[in-house]
Design a protein around this motif. Sequence first.
Motif, mmCIF file in Angstrom:
data_model
loop_
_atom_site.group_PDB
_atom_site.id
_atom_site.type_symbol
_atom_site.label_atom_id
_atom_site.label_comp_id
_atom_site.label_asym_id
_atom_site.label_seq_id
_atom_site.Cartn_x
_atom_site.Cartn_y
_atom_site.Cartn_z
ATOM 1 N N PHE A 70 0.836 -1.190 0.000
ATOM 2 C CA PHE A 70 0.000 0.000 0.000
ATOM 3 C C PHE A 70 0.875 1.247 0.000
ATOM 4 N N GLY A 71 0.290 2.382 -0.340
ATOM 5 C CA GLY A 71 1.027 3.644 -0.292
ATOM 6 C C GLY A 71 0.314 4.716 -1.084
ATOM 7 N N SER A 72 0.747 5.934 -0.910
ATOM 8 C CA SER A 72 0.066 7.086 -1.490
ATOM 9 C C SER A 72 0.208 7.173 -3.003
ATOM 10 N N ALA A 73 -0.912 7.519 -3.658
ATOM 11 C CA ALA A 73 -0.885 7.794 -5.094
ATOM 12 C C ALA A 73 -0.183 9.113 -5.388
ATOM 13 N N ARG A 74 0.029 9.942 -4.363
ATOM 14 C CA ARG A 74 0.617 11.269 -4.543
ATOM 15 C C ARG A 74 2.124 11.299 -4.303
ATOM 16 N N THR A 75 2.725 10.138 -4.102
ATOM 17 C CA THR A 75 4.166 10.078 -3.877
ATOM 18 C C THR A 75 4.914 10.483 -5.147
ATOM 19 N N PRO A 76 5.759 11.524 -5.108
ATOM 20 C CA PRO A 76 6.493 11.962 -6.307
ATOM 21 C C PRO A 76 7.511 10.912 -6.774
ATOM 22 N N VAL A 77 7.716 10.851 -8.066
ATOM 23 C CA VAL A 77 8.632 9.869 -8.645
ATOM 24 C C VAL A 77 10.067 10.087 -8.172
ATOM 25 N N ASP A 78 10.430 11.334 -7.879
ATOM 26 C CA ASP A 78 11.807 11.633 -7.482
ATOM 27 C C ASP A 78 11.998 11.645 -5.962
ATOM 28 N N SER A 79 11.058 11.079 -5.207
ATOM 29 C CA SER A 79 11.126 11.123 -3.744
ATOM 30 C C SER A 79 11.797 9.870 -3.182
ATOM 31 N N PRO A 80 12.333 9.964 -1.958
ATOM 32 C CA PRO A 80 12.896 8.775 -1.295
ATOM 33 C C PRO A 80 11.862 7.671 -1.107
ATOM 34 N N ASP A 81 10.593 8.040 -0.838
ATOM 35 C CA ASP A 81 9.544 7.033 -0.653
ATOM 36 C C ASP A 81 9.328 6.223 -1.930
ATOM 37 N N TYR A 82 9.386 6.910 -3.083
ATOM 38 C CA TYR A 82 9.217 6.208 -4.360
ATOM 39 C C TYR A 82 10.376 5.240 -4.576
ATOM 40 N N ARG A 83 11.583 5.701 -4.320
ATOM 41 C CA ARG A 83 12.758 4.841 -4.497
ATOM 42 C C ARG A 83 12.685 3.637 -3.562
ATOM 43 N N MET A 84 12.215 3.860 -2.331
ATOM 44 C CA MET A 84 12.051 2.759 -1.391
ATOM 45 C C MET A 84 11.017 1.756 -1.911
ATOM 46 N N GLY A 85 9.939 2.260 -2.520
ATOM 47 C CA GLY A 85 8.912 1.383 -3.073
ATOM 48 C C GLY A 85 9.433 0.521 -4.209
ATOM 49 N N VAL A 86 10.273 1.111 -5.063
ATOM 50 C CA VAL A 86 10.867 0.356 -6.169
ATOM 51 C C VAL A 86 11.770 -0.751 -5.622
ATOM 52 N N GLU A 87 12.602 -0.400 -4.637
ATOM 53 C CA GLU A 87 13.498 -1.391 -4.037
ATOM 54 C C GLU A 87 12.701 -2.502 -3.359
ATOM 55 N N LEU A 88 11.626 -2.124 -2.680
ATOM 56 C CA LEU A 88 10.781 -3.106 -2.010
ATOM 57 C C LEU A 88 10.160 -4.069 -3.018
ATOM 58 N N GLY A 89 9.587 -3.543 -4.088
ATOM 59 C CA GLY A 89 8.986 -4.392 -5.113
ATOM 60 C C GLY A 89 9.999 -5.327 -5.739
ATOM 61 N N ARG A 90 11.207 -4.810 -5.978
ATOM 62 C CA ARG A 90 12.261 -5.623 -6.590
ATOM 63 C C ARG A 90 12.673 -6.773 -5.675
ATOM 64 N N LYS A 91 12.869 -6.480 -4.387
ATOM 65 C CA LYS A 91 13.345 -7.512 -3.472
ATOM 66 C C LYS A 91 12.253 -8.520 -3.122
ATOM 67 N N LEU A 92 11.000 -8.080 -3.114
ATOM 68 C CA LEU A 92 9.910 -9.040 -2.936
ATOM 69 C C LEU A 92 9.851 -10.008 -4.118
ATOM 70 N N ALA A 93 10.015 -9.465 -5.325
ATOM 71 C CA ALA A 93 9.991 -10.316 -6.518
ATOM 72 C C ALA A 93 11.146 -11.305 -6.510
ATOM 73 N N LYS A 94 12.340 -10.842 -6.112
ATOM 74 C CA LYS A 94 13.500 -11.733 -6.067
ATOM 75 C C LYS A 94 13.344 -12.808 -5.001
ATOM 76 N N ALA A 95 12.549 -12.506 -3.974
ATOM 77 C CA ALA A 95 12.278 -13.500 -2.926
ATOM 78 C C ALA A 95 11.186 -14.479 -3.352
ATOM 79 N N GLY A 96 10.614 -14.281 -4.543
ATOM 80 C CA GLY A 96 9.628 -15.217 -5.078
ATOM 81 C C GLY A 96 8.181 -14.822 -4.904
ATOM 82 N N TYR A 97 7.924 -13.564 -4.498
ATOM 83 C CA TYR A 97 6.551 -13.130 -4.259
ATOM 84 C C TYR A 97 6.013 -12.307 -5.428
#
Length: 264
Positions: A70-97
Amino acid sequence: MKRTRPERRQGAAVVRGQLVPESTHDQRLLERQGPADWVHMDPWRVLRIQSEFVEGFGQLAELPTAVTVFGSARTPVDSPDYRMGVELGRKLAKAGYAVITGGGPGAMEAGNKGASEAGGVSVGLGIELPFEQRMNDYVDLGIEFRYFFVRKTMFVKYSCGFIALPGGFGTLDELFEALTLVQTQKVTSFPVVLMGTEFWGGLIDWIKGSLLSTGKIAPEDVDLIHVTDDVDEAVNIIVESEKNRSKQSAEELEAVASQEAEPQ
Protein backbone atom coordinates in the motif's frame (compact mmCIF):
# COMPACT_ATOMS: atom_id res chain seq x y z
CA MET A 1 -4.67 21.93 -29.49
CA LYS A 2 -5.94 18.56 -28.29
CA ARG A 3 -9.36 18.73 -26.66
CA THR A 4 -9.55 16.96 -23.32
CA ARG A 5 -12.72 15.33 -22.10
CA PRO A 6 -13.59 13.89 -18.70
CA GLU A 7 -12.95 10.16 -18.51
CA ARG A 8 -13.73 7.39 -16.05
CA ARG A 9 -13.19 3.65 -15.84
CA GLN A 10 -16.26 1.63 -14.90
CA GLY A 11 -15.21 -1.96 -14.33
CA ALA A 12 -13.92 -3.17 -17.68
CA ALA A 13 -15.32 -0.15 -19.56
CA VAL A 14 -14.07 3.39 -20.17
CA VAL A 15 -16.59 6.22 -20.56
CA ARG A 16 -15.84 9.79 -21.69
CA GLY A 17 -17.49 13.14 -22.13
CA GLN A 18 -21.20 13.38 -21.44
CA LEU A 19 -21.39 9.65 -20.64
CA VAL A 20 -19.38 10.11 -17.43
CA PRO A 21 -21.94 9.83 -14.57
CA GLU A 22 -22.03 12.30 -11.71
CA SER A 23 -21.60 9.58 -9.06
CA THR A 24 -19.77 6.27 -8.66
CA HIS A 25 -21.22 2.78 -8.19
CA ASP A 26 -20.20 2.85 -4.51
CA GLN A 27 -22.01 6.16 -4.02
CA ARG A 28 -25.16 4.85 -5.61
CA LEU A 29 -24.99 1.60 -3.62
CA LEU A 30 -24.69 3.41 -0.28
CA GLU A 31 -27.18 6.17 -1.04
CA ARG A 32 -30.62 5.84 0.53
CA GLN A 33 -33.48 6.03 -1.95
CA GLY A 34 -37.15 6.64 -1.34
CA PRO A 35 -39.27 4.31 0.86
CA ALA A 36 -39.62 1.53 -1.71
CA ASP A 37 -37.04 2.37 -4.39
CA TRP A 38 -34.49 -0.10 -2.99
CA VAL A 39 -36.83 -2.97 -3.83
CA HIS A 40 -36.39 -2.19 -7.49
CA MET A 41 -32.66 -1.36 -7.48
CA ASP A 42 -30.51 -2.97 -4.76
CA PRO A 43 -31.38 -6.63 -5.46
CA TRP A 44 -30.06 -6.21 -9.00
CA ARG A 45 -26.84 -4.68 -7.72
CA VAL A 46 -26.15 -7.99 -5.97
CA LEU A 47 -25.60 -9.58 -9.38
CA ARG A 48 -23.06 -6.92 -10.35
CA ILE A 49 -21.28 -7.33 -7.01
CA GLN A 50 -21.29 -11.10 -7.50
CA SER A 51 -19.78 -10.70 -10.95
CA GLU A 52 -16.93 -8.62 -9.53
CA PHE A 53 -16.13 -11.33 -6.99
CA VAL A 54 -16.24 -14.02 -9.70
CA GLU A 55 -13.99 -11.99 -12.02
CA GLY A 56 -11.49 -11.24 -9.25
CA PHE A 57 -11.36 -14.81 -7.98
CA GLY A 58 -10.98 -16.14 -11.51
CA GLN A 59 -8.15 -13.79 -12.48
CA LEU A 60 -6.17 -14.10 -9.24
CA ALA A 61 -6.65 -17.77 -8.32
CA GLU A 62 -3.41 -18.96 -9.93
CA LEU A 63 -1.15 -16.20 -8.63
CA PRO A 64 2.03 -17.26 -6.85
CA THR A 65 2.26 -16.33 -3.17
CA ALA A 66 1.79 -12.56 -3.07
CA VAL A 67 2.39 -9.53 -0.86
CA THR A 68 0.20 -6.43 -1.00
CA VAL A 69 2.01 -3.09 -0.97
CA PHE A 70 0.00 0.00 0.00
CA GLY A 71 1.03 3.64 -0.29
CA SER A 72 0.07 7.09 -1.49
CA ALA A 73 -0.89 7.79 -5.09
CA ARG A 74 0.62 11.27 -4.54
CA THR A 75 4.17 10.08 -3.88
CA PRO A 76 6.49 11.96 -6.31
CA VAL A 77 8.63 9.87 -8.64
CA ASP A 78 11.81 11.63 -7.48
CA SER A 79 11.13 11.12 -3.74
CA PRO A 80 12.90 8.77 -1.30
CA ASP A 81 9.54 7.03 -0.65
CA TYR A 82 9.22 6.21 -4.36
CA ARG A 83 12.76 4.84 -4.50
CA MET A 84 12.05 2.76 -1.39
CA GLY A 85 8.91 1.38 -3.07
CA VAL A 86 10.87 0.36 -6.17
CA GLU A 87 13.50 -1.39 -4.04
CA LEU A 88 10.78 -3.11 -2.01
CA GLY A 89 8.99 -4.39 -5.11
CA ARG A 90 12.26 -5.62 -6.59
CA LYS A 91 13.34 -7.51 -3.47
CA LEU A 92 9.91 -9.04 -2.94
CA ALA A 93 9.99 -10.32 -6.52
CA LYS A 94 13.50 -11.73 -6.07
CA ALA A 95 12.28 -13.50 -2.93
CA GLY A 96 9.63 -15.22 -5.08
CA TYR A 97 6.55 -13.13 -4.26
CA ALA A 98 4.06 -11.54 -6.60
CA VAL A 99 3.47 -7.87 -5.74
CA ILE A 100 -0.11 -6.58 -5.52
CA THR A 101 -0.88 -2.85 -5.33
CA GLY A 102 -3.86 -0.61 -5.96
CA GLY A 103 -2.55 -0.20 -9.50
CA GLY A 104 -2.36 3.59 -9.44
CA PRO A 105 0.51 6.08 -9.56
CA GLY A 106 2.91 7.12 -6.78
CA ALA A 107 3.92 4.49 -4.23
CA MET A 108 1.72 1.91 -5.94
CA GLU A 109 3.54 2.43 -9.22
CA ALA A 110 6.87 2.17 -7.40
CA GLY A 111 6.03 -1.26 -6.00
CA ASN A 112 4.81 -2.49 -9.38
CA LYS A 113 7.85 -1.05 -11.14
CA GLY A 114 10.31 -2.80 -8.85
CA ALA A 115 8.54 -6.14 -9.22
CA SER A 116 8.20 -5.84 -12.98
CA GLU A 117 11.81 -4.82 -13.57
CA ALA A 118 13.00 -7.73 -11.41
CA GLY A 119 11.02 -10.18 -13.56
CA GLY A 120 8.35 -10.81 -10.93
CA VAL A 121 4.57 -10.85 -11.20
CA SER A 122 3.15 -7.33 -10.87
CA VAL A 123 -0.56 -6.96 -10.12
CA GLY A 124 -2.78 -3.88 -9.88
CA LEU A 125 -6.26 -3.85 -8.37
CA GLY A 126 -7.79 -0.55 -9.45
CA ILE A 127 -10.96 1.18 -8.27
CA GLU A 128 -13.54 3.43 -9.90
CA LEU A 129 -13.12 6.96 -8.52
CA PRO A 130 -14.82 10.31 -9.25
CA PHE A 131 -11.49 11.42 -10.76
CA GLU A 132 -9.62 9.30 -13.28
CA GLN A 133 -6.65 7.32 -11.98
CA ARG A 134 -5.28 5.14 -14.73
CA MET A 135 -3.54 1.81 -14.19
CA ASN A 136 0.21 2.36 -14.07
CA ASP A 137 2.42 1.01 -16.86
CA TYR A 138 4.22 -1.57 -14.71
CA VAL A 139 1.16 -3.74 -14.03
CA ASP A 140 1.18 -7.18 -15.69
CA LEU A 141 -2.30 -8.11 -14.50
CA GLY A 142 -4.74 -5.29 -13.84
CA ILE A 143 -8.32 -5.59 -12.64
CA GLU A 144 -10.66 -2.61 -12.24
CA PHE A 145 -13.28 -2.80 -9.48
CA ARG A 146 -16.43 -0.75 -8.90
CA TYR A 147 -16.76 -1.49 -5.18
CA PHE A 148 -14.12 -0.93 -2.50
CA PHE A 149 -15.22 -3.88 -0.36
CA VAL A 150 -14.78 -6.33 -3.25
CA ARG A 151 -11.31 -4.95 -3.96
CA LYS A 152 -10.34 -5.19 -0.28
CA THR A 153 -11.36 -8.85 -0.23
CA MET A 154 -8.95 -9.51 -3.10
CA PHE A 155 -6.10 -7.73 -1.30
CA VAL A 156 -6.52 -10.02 1.71
CA LYS A 157 -7.45 -13.31 0.05
CA TYR A 158 -4.45 -13.44 -2.27
CA SER A 159 -1.76 -11.98 0.02
CA CYS A 160 0.37 -13.50 2.76
CA GLY A 161 1.16 -10.08 4.25
CA PHE A 162 0.79 -6.30 3.91
CA ILE A 163 3.52 -3.69 3.63
CA ALA A 164 2.48 -0.04 3.86
CA LEU A 165 4.60 2.76 2.47
CA PRO A 166 3.77 6.32 3.60
CA GLY A 167 0.24 7.19 2.49
CA GLY A 168 -2.99 9.04 3.21
CA PHE A 169 -6.58 8.12 4.09
CA GLY A 170 -6.72 5.20 1.65
CA THR A 171 -3.54 3.67 3.04
CA LEU A 172 -4.80 4.15 6.62
CA ASP A 173 -8.12 2.54 5.73
CA GLU A 174 -6.40 -0.52 4.27
CA LEU A 175 -3.88 -0.65 7.12
CA PHE A 176 -6.48 -0.66 9.91
CA GLU A 177 -8.70 -3.13 8.08
CA ALA A 178 -5.72 -5.48 7.87
CA LEU A 179 -4.91 -4.98 11.56
CA THR A 180 -8.52 -5.64 12.53
CA LEU A 181 -8.56 -8.90 10.58
CA VAL A 182 -5.32 -10.03 12.23
CA GLN A 183 -6.39 -8.90 15.73
CA THR A 184 -9.71 -10.79 15.46
CA GLN A 185 -7.92 -13.81 13.92
CA LYS A 186 -9.93 -13.67 10.73
CA VAL A 187 -6.52 -14.12 9.12
CA THR A 188 -3.57 -15.76 10.88
CA SER A 189 0.24 -15.59 10.45
CA PHE A 190 -0.31 -12.40 8.50
CA PRO A 191 2.41 -9.76 9.08
CA VAL A 192 1.71 -6.04 8.74
CA VAL A 193 4.82 -3.94 8.07
CA LEU A 194 5.06 -0.14 8.01
CA MET A 195 7.95 1.33 6.00
CA GLY A 196 9.26 4.63 7.38
CA THR A 197 9.88 5.09 11.11
CA GLU A 198 9.73 8.88 10.92
CA PHE A 199 6.46 8.92 8.97
CA TRP A 200 4.68 6.28 11.07
CA GLY A 201 6.26 7.16 14.42
CA GLY A 202 3.51 9.59 15.46
CA LEU A 203 0.82 7.01 14.73
CA ILE A 204 2.60 4.37 16.78
CA ASP A 205 3.02 6.83 19.66
CA TRP A 206 -0.72 7.60 19.52
CA ILE A 207 -1.62 3.90 19.45
CA LYS A 208 0.51 3.27 22.53
CA GLY A 209 -0.38 6.51 24.32
CA SER A 210 -4.11 6.68 23.60
CA LEU A 211 -5.29 3.16 22.75
CA LEU A 212 -3.03 0.92 24.80
CA SER A 213 -2.83 3.18 27.88
CA THR A 214 -6.61 3.39 28.15
CA GLY A 215 -7.20 -0.32 27.60
CA LYS A 216 -8.74 0.02 24.14
CA ILE A 217 -6.32 -2.59 22.81
CA ALA A 218 -4.26 -5.33 24.47
CA PRO A 219 -0.45 -5.11 24.80
CA GLU A 220 -0.01 -7.94 22.29
CA ASP A 221 -1.99 -5.98 19.70
CA VAL A 222 0.85 -3.47 19.43
CA ASP A 223 3.14 -6.33 18.43
CA LEU A 224 1.01 -6.93 15.32
CA ILE A 225 2.69 -3.90 13.71
CA HIS A 226 6.30 -4.00 12.50
CA VAL A 227 7.92 -0.63 11.73
CA THR A 228 11.20 -0.36 9.84
CA ASP A 229 13.26 1.71 7.40
CA ASP A 230 15.08 -1.37 6.11
CA VAL A 231 13.65 -3.03 2.99
CA ASP A 232 15.59 -6.23 3.66
CA GLU A 233 14.10 -6.42 7.16
CA ALA A 234 10.59 -5.93 5.76
CA VAL A 235 11.04 -8.73 3.24
CA ASN A 236 12.57 -10.99 5.89
CA ILE A 237 9.53 -10.47 8.15
CA ILE A 238 7.33 -11.73 5.31
CA VAL A 239 9.63 -14.69 4.57
CA GLU A 240 9.84 -15.78 8.22
CA SER A 241 6.08 -15.51 8.62
CA GLU A 242 5.62 -17.75 5.57
CA LYS A 243 8.02 -20.31 7.01
CA ASN A 244 6.10 -20.33 10.29
CA ARG A 245 2.81 -20.66 8.46
CA SER A 246 4.12 -23.59 6.40
CA LYS A 247 5.49 -25.29 9.52
CA GLN A 248 2.18 -24.82 11.34
CA SER A 249 0.23 -26.23 8.39
CA ALA A 250 2.53 -29.27 8.20
CA GLU A 251 2.12 -29.90 11.94
CA GLU A 252 -1.66 -29.64 11.66
CA LEU A 253 -1.72 -32.11 8.76
CA GLU A 254 0.53 -34.50 10.70
CA ALA A 255 -1.75 -34.28 13.73
CA VAL A 256 -4.81 -35.05 11.62
CA ALA A 257 -3.04 -38.00 9.99
CA SER A 258 -2.02 -39.36 13.40
CA GLN A 259 -5.60 -39.16 14.67
CA GLU A 260 -6.91 -40.96 11.61
CA ALA A 261 -4.28 -43.69 12.02
CA GLU A 262 -5.22 -44.44 15.64
CA PRO A 263 -7.33 -47.58 16.10
CA GLN A 264 -10.96 -46.88 16.85
